[in-house]
Write a protein that holds these residues in place. Sequence first.
Motif, PDB file in Angstrom:
ATOM      1  N   TRP A   1      -4.611  45.066  26.101  1.00 22.37           N
ATOM      2  CA  TRP A   1      -3.500  44.831  27.039  1.00 22.37           C
ATOM      3  C   TRP A   1      -2.512  45.988  26.980  1.00 22.37           C
ATOM      4  O   TRP A   1      -2.121  46.554  28.003  1.00 22.37           O
ATOM      5  CB  TRP A   1      -2.820  43.505  26.688  1.00 22.37           C
TER       6      TRP A   1
ATOM      7  N   THR B   1      -8.480  52.677  24.100  1.00 24.87           N
ATOM      8  CA  THR B   1      -8.472  52.302  25.503  1.00 24.87           C
ATOM      9  C   THR B   1      -7.870  53.407  26.357  1.00 24.87           C
ATOM     10  O   THR B   1      -8.431  53.797  27.389  1.00 24.87           O
ATOM     11  CB  THR B   1      -7.652  51.010  25.709  1.00 24.87           C
TER      12      THR B   1
ATOM     13  N   ARG C   1      -1.714  48.749  30.023  1.00 26.29           N
ATOM     14  CA  ARG C   1      -0.378  48.876  30.617  1.00 26.29           C
ATOM     15  C   ARG C   1       0.590  49.428  29.590  1.00 26.29           C
ATOM     16  O   ARG C   1       1.454  48.702  29.096  1.00 26.29           O
ATOM     17  CB  ARG C   1       0.172  47.513  31.031  1.00 26.29           C
TER      18      ARG C   1
ATOM     19  N   ARG D   1      -5.619  50.241  21.261  1.00 22.11           N
ATOM     20  CA  ARG D   1      -4.777  50.811  22.312  1.00 22.11           C
ATOM     21  C   ARG D   1      -5.090  52.288  22.491  1.00 22.11           C
ATOM     22  O   ARG D   1      -5.302  52.768  23.604  1.00 22.11           O
ATOM     23  CB  ARG D   1      -3.311  50.629  21.942  1.00 22.11           C
TER      24      ARG D   1
ATOM     25  N   PRO E   1      -7.665  41.961  21.892  1.00 23.07           N
ATOM     26  CA  PRO E   1      -7.065  41.664  23.204  1.00 23.07           C
ATOM     27  C   PRO E   1      -5.663  42.250  23.362  1.00 23.07           C
ATOM     28  O   PRO E   1      -5.352  42.839  24.407  1.00 23.07           O
ATOM     29  CB  PRO E   1      -6.997  40.128  23.224  1.00 23.07           C
ATOM     30  N   LEU E   2      -4.835  42.132  22.327  1.00 23.70           N
ATOM     31  CA  LEU E   2      -3.475  42.671  22.440  1.00 23.70           C
ATOM     32  C   LEU E   2      -3.508  44.188  22.603  1.00 23.70           C
ATOM     33  O   LEU E   2      -2.748  44.758  23.389  1.00 23.70           O
ATOM     34  CB  LEU E   2      -2.646  42.296  21.201  1.00 23.70           C
TER      35      LEU E   2
ATOM     36  N   SER F   1       5.592  44.216  28.352  1.00 24.96           N
ATOM     37  CA  SER F   1       4.751  43.505  27.379  1.00 24.96           C
ATOM     38  C   SER F   1       3.998  44.493  26.500  1.00 24.96           C
ATOM     39  O   SER F   1       3.874  44.297  25.300  1.00 24.96           O
ATOM     40  CB  SER F   1       3.780  42.586  28.124  1.00 24.96           C
ATOM     41  N   GLY F   2       3.519  45.597  27.107  1.00 28.05           N
ATOM     42  CA  GLY F   2       2.808  46.601  26.328  1.00 28.05           C
ATOM     43  C   GLY F   2       3.697  47.196  25.256  1.00 28.05           C
ATOM     44  O   GLY F   2       3.284  47.369  24.106  1.00 28.05           O
TER      45      GLY F   2
END
Lengths: 290, 325
Positions: free
Chosen positions: B118, B211, B122, B208, B114-115, B127-128
Amino acid sequence: MKILLDAFSPSWVERCALLVLIALLLGALAAPLISPQNPYDLAQLSLSDGRLPPGSAASAGQGVQRYWLGSDDQGRDMLSAILYGLRISLLVGLSSTLLALAFGLSLGLMAGYFGGRLDSLIMRLADIQLSFPAILIALILLAVLGQGVGKIVTALFAVQWAYYARTTRSAALVERRKDYIEAARLLGLSTPRILFRHLLPNCLPPLIVVAALQVAAAISLEATLSFLGIGLPITEPSLGLLIANGFQYLLAGNYWISFFPGIALVLLIVAINLVADRLRDIINPRLQKQ
Amino acid sequence: MLVFLLRRLLQSGVVLLVMSLLVFVGIYAIGNPVDILISPEADQAEIARTIAAFGLDQPLWTQYLIYLQQAVRGNFGNSFVHGTPALALIVQRLPATLELACVALILAVSLGIPLGLWAGLRPASKSGRAIMGLSILGFSLPTFWVGLMLIMLFSVQLGWLPSNGRGATTELLGVPVSFLSWDGFKHLLMPAANLALFKISLVIRLTRAGTQEALLQDYVRFARAKGLRSARVVFVHVLKNILIPIVTVIGLEFGSLIAFAVVTESIFAWPGMGKLLIESINLLDRPVVVAYLLTVVALFVVINLVVDILYSLLDPRIRLSDQAD
C-alpha cells in the motif's frame, strides 16, 4: 544555536527532536543541580511516601513539595530518579559508542588502506559478528562476564565495533586511490600519519551518522538488558532498571513507576534517531529529501 | 556449489568452535570451576568425586577437549536448580519459543507485505506516509517498552487479554501448542504481536522499497499497457518479483526472533527457553546457560547456512561464492 536551529528548519518534527534532545542532555548534565531531591541519598527518602500517584503532595521535610511524576515504592521522587537515570543511560551509551568507534575505525582504516590478508581477516570477523543479532552477543558476553558498568560497556562495545569497521573500510577503499594520499606517500610521511591525519578526516562524515544512530541503539540495548536484570547492577539505576523496578507494580495499577522512565527513554531514543537522520541529510546534500 | 558448501560448513564449524571456546574460557576458567560446577550443598566427598569426574585436575586444554566431547554428545551436565540434564530442559522449552517465533513471523508477513505494498503504491498519500511513520517508530522503540505499554493498555486498563503465561495448551503431534484453544490464543496474541513489531516494520520497508522499484520496470509498464487489471499487475507482476529479497530477509530474521524472544518471554512470563535463560543467569545455573548459548549459536549457524543455500535456489541469477561483499 541559531545556526543549529536553521539547519533543522525544514521540518518541525526534526526541530522538536533537536530541542528535546538538548533538553534531555542538559537535564542529565545538570541532574544534581535541578532535581528536587537526590534519589539515592536515603536520608532524603521517606517510606511513608511510597507509591504516590503523580502530582501528590509530599509529607513535610522531604526537600520536595510535590511528586510531579509520582514516587516509587521507596518514596523516591520519580522526576529525580529519571534525571539521574538519564545520566547513567547516556554515559553507558556514549562511552561504549566512543570506544567502539575508536577501535572499529582503526581496524577499518587499516583494512581499507593495506588490503590483502589483513583486510579479509578483519572483514571476515566483522561478517561473523554481524551474522548474530546484537542482543544474542550481548547475552553471551554478560552471561560469561556478569553484571557491572564496565561489563555492559564491554558488551555494547563488542556489539558495535563491526559497524564502524565496515563503514570506515568502504570509505577508505575509495579515498586511498585519490591523489592526496599518493602525494602524502611520496612526501615520505609515516603510515600512521597518513592513516590518521589524511585518510581519517575524509572517511569521517558517514561515520558520524552511523555513530549517532548507534548511540540510540546502544542506549536501547542497555535498557533492555538492564530491564532483564542482567545489565547494570541495582547501584547504578539507569532508565532500564527504573522501568524494571516499576514493572512489578504495573499490574497493581501503579503505572507511573514504569511509565515515566519509559517515556524518557523513548523520547531520548526517538530524538537521537531523528537528529541523526537529519545529520545524514546535512552531511550528504545529494541525498536531500525532496 | 560443492566447494562453496564445504567452505561454508568449515566456516560454520570454526564459528561454533570459537563460540564454545569463548563460553568455556568465560564460564569454566575465569571463575573457580569447582564453585561453578558443583552446587554449594555438595559435601566434601562429592566435591572430590566431581573434580575427578570433570577432570578439573587436568591441564586446561585437556579440560576443553573433555568438555567438547561431552557437548557433542549433548551432555552439558545437570541443572543445579532442577537437577535434570540441562539440554533436556532447553529442549522441553523449545516448542513454546518456536510457537511464539512462528506466530510472530506469520504476523510480520501477513501485516507487513500488504501495508508495504500500500505504502509503495501510494508513497505520497497520507495513509502511505502514516504507514512509514509507524514503521520508523516500530524500528526505534525498544521492544520491552512496547510490551509494557501493551500490558498496561490491554491487561490493566481494558482487561481484554491476560498478561502472562501460556494459557491452556493442546497437543498437536505430541507437542503442546497454545494457538488451538481460545484461552491459549488469547495468551499468545500479545507476546506474538510484541515480538513481531520490529519485523513488521522491516517487512513494510522492504516491500515498499521493492514495490517502488518494480513499478518503474518495463515489465510492469508493459503489463499496464496490455490493459491488465491493476490488481493483477500488483499481485502477480509486482509482488512476485519483490518476494525474493523478502523471503531471504525473513529467513535470516527467524534466528533473531528466537534471540529477541528472550525479552518478550521475560515480559509476558512466556515459558520458553529465553525466559529459562534469564532465570538461569539470575540463579547462576551455569550448565543451563552454557547449554542454551551453544544450542542457539548452533541454531544460528544452521539457519545462516540454509538461507544462503535457499537464496541460490530461489534466484538463479545469484551465484554462490565465498566472497560476501
